[in-house]
Structures are given as structure tokens and as C-alpha cells.
Design an enzyme around this catalytic site. Structure first.
Site, PDB file in Angstrom:
ATOM      1  N   LYS A 139     -28.429  50.897  -5.883  1.00 31.67           N
ATOM      2  CA  LYS A 139     -29.050  49.969  -6.589  1.00 31.67           C
ATOM      3  C   LYS A 139     -29.732  50.802  -7.491  1.00 31.67           C
ATOM      4  O   LYS A 139     -30.671  51.667  -7.062  1.00 31.67           O
ATOM      5  CB  LYS A 139     -30.054  48.937  -6.004  1.00 31.67           C
ATOM      6  CG  LYS A 139     -30.391  47.666  -6.914  1.00 31.67           C
ATOM      7  CD  LYS A 139     -30.871  46.296  -6.062  1.00 31.67           C
ATOM      8  CE  LYS A 139     -30.999  45.295  -7.032  1.00 31.67           C
ATOM      9  NZ  LYS A 139     -31.537  44.074  -6.333  1.00 31.67           N
TER      10      LYS A 139
ATOM     11  N   ARG B  45     -31.308  23.323  -4.684  1.00 28.97           N
ATOM     12  CA  ARG B  45     -30.434  23.537  -3.364  1.00 28.97           C
ATOM     13  C   ARG B  45     -30.595  22.789  -2.291  1.00 28.97           C
ATOM     14  O   ARG B  45     -29.823  22.627  -1.431  1.00 28.97           O
ATOM     15  CB  ARG B  45     -30.415  25.141  -3.191  1.00 28.97           C
ATOM     16  CG  ARG B  45     -29.527  26.015  -3.980  1.00 28.97           C
ATOM     17  CD  ARG B  45     -28.252  25.926  -3.437  1.00 28.97           C
ATOM     18  NE  ARG B  45     -27.469  26.582  -4.371  1.00 28.97           N
ATOM     19  CZ  ARG B  45     -26.896  27.924  -4.718  1.00 28.97           C
ATOM     20  NH1 ARG B  45     -27.339  28.595  -3.892  1.00 28.97           N
ATOM     21  NH2 ARG B  45     -26.175  28.069  -5.612  1.00 28.97           N
TER      22      ARG B  45
ATOM     23  N   GLU C 234     -32.326  28.456   0.729  1.00 31.61           N
ATOM     24  CA  GLU C 234     -33.141  27.510   0.343  1.00 31.61           C
ATOM     25  C   GLU C 234     -33.026  26.397   1.440  1.00 31.61           C
ATOM     26  O   GLU C 234     -34.022  25.824   1.619  1.00 31.61           O
ATOM     27  CB  GLU C 234     -32.836  27.253  -1.147  1.00 31.61           C
ATOM     28  CG  GLU C 234     -33.413  28.375  -2.131  1.00 31.61           C
ATOM     29  CD  GLU C 234     -32.376  29.316  -2.492  1.00 31.61           C
ATOM     30  OE1 GLU C 234     -31.525  29.135  -1.911  1.00 31.61           O
ATOM     31  OE2 GLU C 234     -32.764  30.378  -3.096  1.00 31.61           O
TER      32      GLU C 234
HETATM   33  C1  TPP Z   1     -29.910  30.235  -4.723  1.00 32.10           C
HETATM   34  C2  TPP Z   1     -30.710  31.507  -5.606  1.00 32.10           C
HETATM   35  N1  TPP Z   1     -31.734  31.903  -4.990  1.00 32.10           N
HETATM   36  C3  TPP Z   1     -32.575  32.854  -5.300  1.00 32.10           C
HETATM   37  C4  TPP Z   1     -32.059  33.767  -6.504  1.00 32.10           C
HETATM   38  C5  TPP Z   1     -32.891  34.797  -7.126  1.00 32.10           C
HETATM   39  N2  TPP Z   1     -32.078  36.025  -6.981  1.00 32.10           N
HETATM   40  C6  TPP Z   1     -31.375  36.430  -7.910  1.00 32.10           C
HETATM   41  S1  TPP Z   1     -30.575  38.020  -7.425  1.00 32.10           S
HETATM   42  C7  TPP Z   1     -31.256  37.873  -6.014  1.00 32.10           C
HETATM   43  C8  TPP Z   1     -30.802  38.857  -5.173  1.00 32.10           C
HETATM   44  C9  TPP Z   1     -29.248  39.120  -5.095  1.00 32.10           C
HETATM   45  O1  TPP Z   1     -29.119  40.215  -4.290  1.00 32.10           O
HETATM   46  P1  TPP Z   1     -27.593  40.918  -4.216  1.00 32.10           P
HETATM   47  O2  TPP Z   1     -26.688  39.675  -4.222  1.00 32.10           O
HETATM   48  O3  TPP Z   1     -27.576  41.730  -2.991  1.00 32.10           O
HETATM   49  O4  TPP Z   1     -27.458  41.263  -5.480  1.00 32.10           O
HETATM   50  P2  TPP Z   1     -28.188  42.775  -5.938  1.00 32.10           P
HETATM   51  O5  TPP Z   1     -29.028  42.388  -7.223  1.00 32.10           O
HETATM   52  O6  TPP Z   1     -28.800  43.464  -4.868  1.00 32.10           O
HETATM   53  O7  TPP Z   1     -26.901  43.618  -6.813  1.00 32.10           O
HETATM   54  C10 TPP Z   1     -32.010  36.629  -5.959  1.00 32.10           C
HETATM   55  C11 TPP Z   1     -32.643  36.589  -4.576  1.00 32.10           C
HETATM   56  C12 TPP Z   1     -30.980  33.168  -7.026  1.00 32.10           C
HETATM   57  N3  TPP Z   1     -30.260  33.630  -8.311  1.00 32.10           N
HETATM   58  N4  TPP Z   1     -30.226  32.193  -6.535  1.00 32.10           N
END
Ligand code: TPP
Length: 639
Positions: free
Chosen positions: A288, A395, A367
Site C-alpha cells: 500500500k 448494511r 457492519e
Molecule cells: C461497507 C463499507 N464499510 C467500510 C468502508 C470504508 N472503507 C473504505 S476502503 C476500506 C478498506 C478497504 O481495504 P482493502 O479492501 O484491503 O483495500 P485497500 O485500500 O487496502 O487497497 C474501508 C474500511 C466501506 N467503503 N464500505
């Protein structure tokens, strides 16, 4: 020294994925570096998801070289990491407008490009959506490829696992690319994360990674050896990767692959593409923030950064006051437990977690689980606080109804980002919570007028012995003094902040302050306006509202929520039932549409949710108001 000649950029010549196909290895490297420059430059200025996007530059290039988008469907989970995809699919010229009012979205959006085959913003949807496309393809007798790209964080979401369950059942030809960087916004939590960590940090993977290129090149395309996860065995004798998790779900497992080596990625993706007929999961390991040292060093901060020039000032935000309140309450009450579905940063919970690590629980991007888990804690006389953004609480709607409220369990919902959130746009606006929460029996729904009232309402919620939601906006507080002792606010009790005989503005939460400003402006024009801080969207302060409305006969309700089934509807219903329609009620709120991205101030102004809009609304709503009283200025406003 400047030469006067700018080197022609490769990126300028990429108008569609087809333009990528002929690039040489050095050109691909050059392109990746130009993309990173563009990402850093635009995201630093506009704000956005920097680290996630820097991590998938090579993966996105490789995907678009191996697959034929839009014929082949690439489905990005969350969609927050699709900036390179946007740059390579004809949106280079608009990329500088990313997340700007009227500009392109920070997420995938079907209205934006035929290459955005599925819109997103919320996590864990890609496998389900992709499987829908796969089944449609197979029923129609078609033959395109469908690729779901999902992060290790999003893969913890229940829906991702539900989708995988059906994939395994159907055994259909679907490619899942697992982009594993070990991070959600914070480090990914849970057993799945532990399994991935085992693979990533396994010394044998590291050795295989070094040999990866050689091993892959040796394999004929389509050979199942890689797909069966045995490429490593052929490179490093006796090696075993714990791949059974996906294999048990019916996927062939392939990887892990170095996500910053375009050549290796292409080899692997091509093999996955040609692997038939079962579903296949390609495990890609990325860093990342890759290529930009500050982001590599602090991927949590650089996950999502604010636009340049945004000064957060010294007034604490509502999120910060929430966290301070939790810290104080956690000290006083050993049964208080705070639950966050993967958002400890956004909810500012690190200060509480530092002192009470065992009572701040990150449950992953889950959630639904978070809410039912809280319900379970409540059955044992703990006081669970679910710290959650309004948009993500959507959700968990059935969990709120069926698991919490039906059993009247005292779960506290601390709902951040209620109302307009700004640059994240349609997928993230907290536009619906007042509507969807107030129709659930047993649930108390409150919204503070300022950050001090937030503390007291949170305290009230932890003492209420019933489910209670406290919703507050994404912003700095008003700068009011914070009481050091908390007190309980009687449930369903609002307050009259200002009296007036002509009109009553009944405002909720973030709209109380602009309502007061509007009343002052109107008073300057000779119109006397009463302002009620409703505090509770449910139960309403019937007595207060009926009393003030009965005197003024004209009521304006204001809420930062959709007008559909919102606070205004509840007030209008109360007045209609009590008065048979003799009192005029007009409501201000968000319209029946998804609210686009843009600065909060601009959006509030567009929808009349500021002092000027409220004052204008009062004047235009009630032509019977004594016009003679109004000043020229207000005649203009109403005109
Ligand atoms: C249902 C939901 N909960 C929380 C989020 C907030 N959120 C956005 S990106 C993220 C992390 C995603 O992690 P990952 O899939 O590993 O992607 P990365 O950013 O590490 O590439 C979160 C928790 C969201 N977008 N949707």
C-alpha cells in the site's frame, strides 16, 4: 535546468486500454512511474485515496493488457482504488477534476464510463456482482471474462464470503484477484488476515518470489500447475502454502504473485484467464502506498487524505468529541465496549484503544456482524457502542430491527457522518438514517445541536436501557464550551431556543445552528421566528412542538436528511393528527435523489440547508406573512 522541451509523456498517449498493448517493458515501467506522479499530484491537491491507488498501478496495467475491457468485465471492490483504471480508460483529461464539484467521482461509476462495469463505494460487493455477470454470461451462452478485484480488507466482509460460497456451489468460471496488502484502512484484522499474513511472510514465498519470473516463464500457458498452487513446489521442493481455505470454497488457488512486477502479473493473469472451467483466485501481494515513500511509511494516514489547503482548525470535530466522551465513559464504566467495523481512524478511536485495548474492538468491514455482536454483548449487561458511519449502517438494517430493537436491547449507535459528507459523494452521503431509523419500534433517535450536547446525548444513550442512536455530522463542532461532567437529557425532550410569534423553525441536529442564524436574519427584517432544537427525531417532543406550532400556525422543519420519511414527515404527521391540517408545515431537507460529490458548504447551499436557504424558505413558504414587515433585503431573498 529546464531544457524548454518537456519529455512527451507516455500517459498522454493512452486513450484506451488498447493503447497499452504494444508497450515495451521499459515503456511499461515508465508509464507506471508517470501514473504515480499523476496520482500524487492530483490526490494531493483534491484529496482522495492515495495509498490504495499507488498500490495497484502495476496490477491495473496488467489487467488492462491481459483482458479486453469493456468486453471483459473488471469489477473493482469498493472502487476507491480505481484511479489508475480511470487514467487508462479515457478519463485522463478529466482526472484533475477528481472528487471536485461537477468532476469525476472518486469511485467507479457506471455513468462515467463503459469500463466501470459496476459502481461501488461500499466494500465487499465485487464477488456477488461479478458472479451475477458470470451467470448472465453463461445463461446467454456468451464467453467474456469476469474479474473481481478485491482487497484483503474488503474480503473480510460477509458479503464477499457469501458470494464465494455461491461461486463454490456453482463452480462457474470467475476470476477473483485478491489484492493483499495486509491493510484495510488500518491493518486488516481477523483470522483471514492471519492466514494471508502467514502466506505473505512465509520465507518460502519470499524465496519463490525471487525465483517467480523464472518459474512462470518455464510453464506453458494454461498449464494447471500454477493454478493448483504448485508452482512454488516446482521451484522450491516440498513447499506447502496454506491454500486450502479457497480450495475448500471451490476455487483453484494461484499465487502469491508479486503485485509490482507487471510481467509476472501478466503471466499469472493470462493463466487465470485461460484456466477453465472452475473459478480461480489469484493472490497478488502489493504494498500500500508503493512508490511514494511518505505513503509507504504511513499507509493509514495516506489511505484517504484531505484536499490541499483544508485547514481543520483548532475546534475539535464531532468525531473527536465522540472519542473523548467514550474515553471518559470507559473510565467510569468498565462494562462499556466500543465496536468499530474497520473504521478506528475515522472514528478517532485510537485514544480510547490506547487506554482500553480490550474494550475497543475492530471487527473488520462487517457492519452486520458488528450490530448483532453488540446485541450479544447487551444481553450480558454490557454497554456496547457501535461506532459507525451513517452510510455503512445501512448494511445492518435487519440486524438493527431483528437483533437489537425487537428485543429492546440497549445498544448505542454512535452515527458519524450523518448528512452531507462532501467529496466521497453519492455512495457515502449520510442521507437516509433519520428516515430508516425512526420507523423502527423501540429505537430512540437523537441528534445534537452542538458538540457539547453530543457528549450529553452519548451519556444519555449509555444510560437509557433501550437502543438509542445519536447521529452527528462530519465536521468541526461549533466551538462551544464542553462541560466536564455529563448529564442525562430526558428522552424525547427538545428545547425552545428562541421565541417568536410569526413562524416556528423546528430544527434537528446540525440544522439548529443555521436555523438560529436564519431567525436572526429574519428578525432584522421584522419577522419573529421561534426556533426549536428538536434533539430527538424519535420520540418527538410532542408537547413542545404542538405548543409552539399552535401559537405560530406556521412551521418549517429542517433536517440534513432525505425528506422522504424524514424528521419533517414525522413533525407534519404529528401536527396533522393533532390539528387536522390547520397548521401550515413546510420542510427543508435533501431531495429524493442521490446527492453528488462536492464541498459540504456548496452542497448545503444548493439544497437550502444553510442560514440563507432557511430564511429564503421561510419567506417563500408563507406568502401570508406580513410583507410590510420585511426589509428590501428580504423581499429580494424571497424573490
Ligand atoms: C461497507 C463499507 N464499510 C467500510 C468502508 C470504508 N472503507 C473504505 S476502503 C476500506 C478498506 C478497504 O481495504 P482493502 O479492501 O484491503 O483495500 P485497500 O485500500 O487496502 O487497497 C474501508 C474500511 C466501506 N467503503 N464500505
Amino acid at each position: 535546468m529546464e531544457s524548454g522541451w518537456e519529455m512527451a509523456k507516455l500517459l498522454d498517449q493512452i486513450n484506451s486500454p488498447a493503447d497499452l498493448k504494444e508497450l515495451s517493458k521499459p515503456e511499461l515501467k515508465q508509464l507506471a512511474s508517470e501514473i504515480r506522479e499523476e496520482l500524487v499530484s492530483v490526490v494531493s491537491a483534491n484529496g482522495g485515496h492515495l495509498a490504495s491507488n499507488l498500490g495497484v498501478v502495476e496490477l491495473t496495467i496488467a489487467l488492462h493488457r491481459v483482458f479486453e475491457s469493456p468486453k471483459d468485465k473488471i469489477v473493482w471492490d469498493v472502487g476507491h482504488q480505481a484511479y489508475t483504471h480511470k487514467l487508462l480508460t479515457g478519463r485522463r483529461d478529466r482526472f484533475s477534476t477528481l472528487r471536485q464539484f461537477g468532476g469525476i467521482s472518486g469511485f467507479t461509476d457506471r455513468n462515467e464510463s463503459e469500463h466501470d462495469h459496476f459502481g461501488a463505494g461500499h466494500a465487499s460487493t465485487s464477488i456477488s456482482a461479478a458472479l451475477g455477470m458470470v451467470v448472465a454470461r453463461d445463461l446467454a451462452g456468451d464467453d467474456y471474462n469476469v474479474v473481481a478485484v478485491i482487497g484483503d480488507g474488503a474480503a473480510t466482509g460477509g458479503m464477499a464470503l457469501e458470494g464465494m460460497n455461491q461461486v463454490g456451489h456453482l463452480g462457474s468460471r470467475l476470476i477473483v484477484v485478491l489484492n493483499d496488502n495486509g491493510m484495510s484502512i488500518s491493518p486488516t484484522v481477523g483470522a483471514l488476515a492471519r492466514l494471508l499474513g502467514k502466506i505473505r511472510f512465509d520465507d518460502r514465498y519470499r524465496r519463490a518470489k525471487d525465483k517467480g519470473k523464472r518459474i512462470v516463464t518455464k510453464l506453458p500457458l494454461g498449464n494447471r500447475v500454477w493454478a493448483a498452487g504448485k508452482q512454488v513446489e516446482s521451484g522450491v521442493k516440498g513447499m506447502f502454502m496454506p491454500t486450502t481455505f479457497w480450495e475448500e470454497f471451490g476455487f483453484a488457488y494461484m499465487g502469491p504473485v508479486d503485485g509490482h512486477n507487471v510481467h509476472e502479473l501478466e503471466m499469472a493473469l493470462a493463466q487465470a484467464r485461460d484456466y477453465r472451467p472452475e473459478p480461480i483466485l489469484l493472490h497478488v501481494v502489493t504494498t500500500k502506498g508503493k512508490g511514494y515513500l511518505p505513503a509507504e511509511g504511513d499507509a493509514v494516514y495516506f489511505h484517504g487524505i484531505p484536499a490541499q489547503g483544508i485547514d481543520n482548525g483548532t475546534i475539535p470535530t464531532y468525531s473527536e468529541v465522540f472519542a473523548q466522551t467514550m474515553l471518559q465513559l470507559a473510565r467510569e464504566n468498565p462494562r462499556l465496549v466500543i465496536i468499530t467495523p474497520a473504521m478506528p481512524e475515522g472514528n478517532c478511536l485510537s485514544i480510547v484503544a490506547a487506554e482500553f485495548p480490550e474494550r475497543v474492538l475492530d471487527v473488520g468491514i462487517c457492519e452486520q456482524h458488528a450490530v448483532t455482536f453488540a446485541a450479544g454483548l447487551a444481553t450480558e449487561d454490557f454497554v456496547p457502542v457501535v461506532a459507525i458511519y451513517s452510510t455503512f449502517l445501512q448494511r445492518a438494517y435487519d440486524q438493527i430491527i431483528h437483533d437489537v430493537c425487537l428485543q429492546d436491547l440497549p445498544v448505542v449507535f454512535a452515527i458519524d457522518r450523518g448528512g452531507i459528507v462532501g467529496d466521497d459523494g453519492k455512495t457515502h452521503q449520510g442521507a437516509f438514517d433519520i428516515s430508516y431509523l425512526t420507523l423502527v419500534p423501540n429505537l430512540i433517535v437523537a441528534a445534537p445541536k452542538d458538540e457539547d450536547e453530543l457528549q450529553h446525548l452519548l451519556y444519555t444513550a449509555t444510560e437509557s436501557k433501550h437502543p438509542m442512536a445519536v447521529r452527528y455530522p462530519r465536521s468541526a463542532g461549533l466551538g462551544v464550551k464542553l462541560d466536564t461532567e455529563f448529564h442525562s437529557i430526558p428522552i424525547g425532550r427538545g428545547e425552545l431556543l428562541r421565541d417568536g410569534a410569526d413562524v416556528a423553525i423546528v430544527a434537528l441536529g446540525s440544522m439548529v445552528a443555521p436555523a438560529l442564524d436564519a431567525a436572526r436574519e429574519l428578525a432584522a427584517g421584522g419577522i419573529e421566528v421561534a426556533v426549536v432544537n428538536a434533539r430527538f427525531a424519535k420520540p418527538l417532543d410532542r408537547e413542545l412542538i404542538l405548543e409552539v406550532a399552535g401559537r405560530t400556525r406556521r412551521v418549517v422543519t429542517v433536517e440534513e436528511n432525505t425528506l422522504n420519511g424524514g424528521f419533517g414527515c414525522s413533525v407534519a404527521d404529528l401536527l396533522h393528527k393533532s390539528d387536522g391540517g390547520g397548521i401550515q408545515v413546510k420542510s427543508i431537507g435533501l431531495p429524493d435523489e442521490f446527492i453528488e460529490h462536492g464541498p459540504q458548504v456548496a452542497l448545503r447551499s444548493r439544497y437550502g440547508l444553510d442560514a440563507e436557504g432557511i430564511a429564503r424558505h421561510v419567506l417563500t413558504s408563507f406568502p401570508t406573512l406580513d410583507r410590510a414587515k420585511t426589509t428590501t433585503e428580504y423581499s429580494e431573498l424571497s424573490g
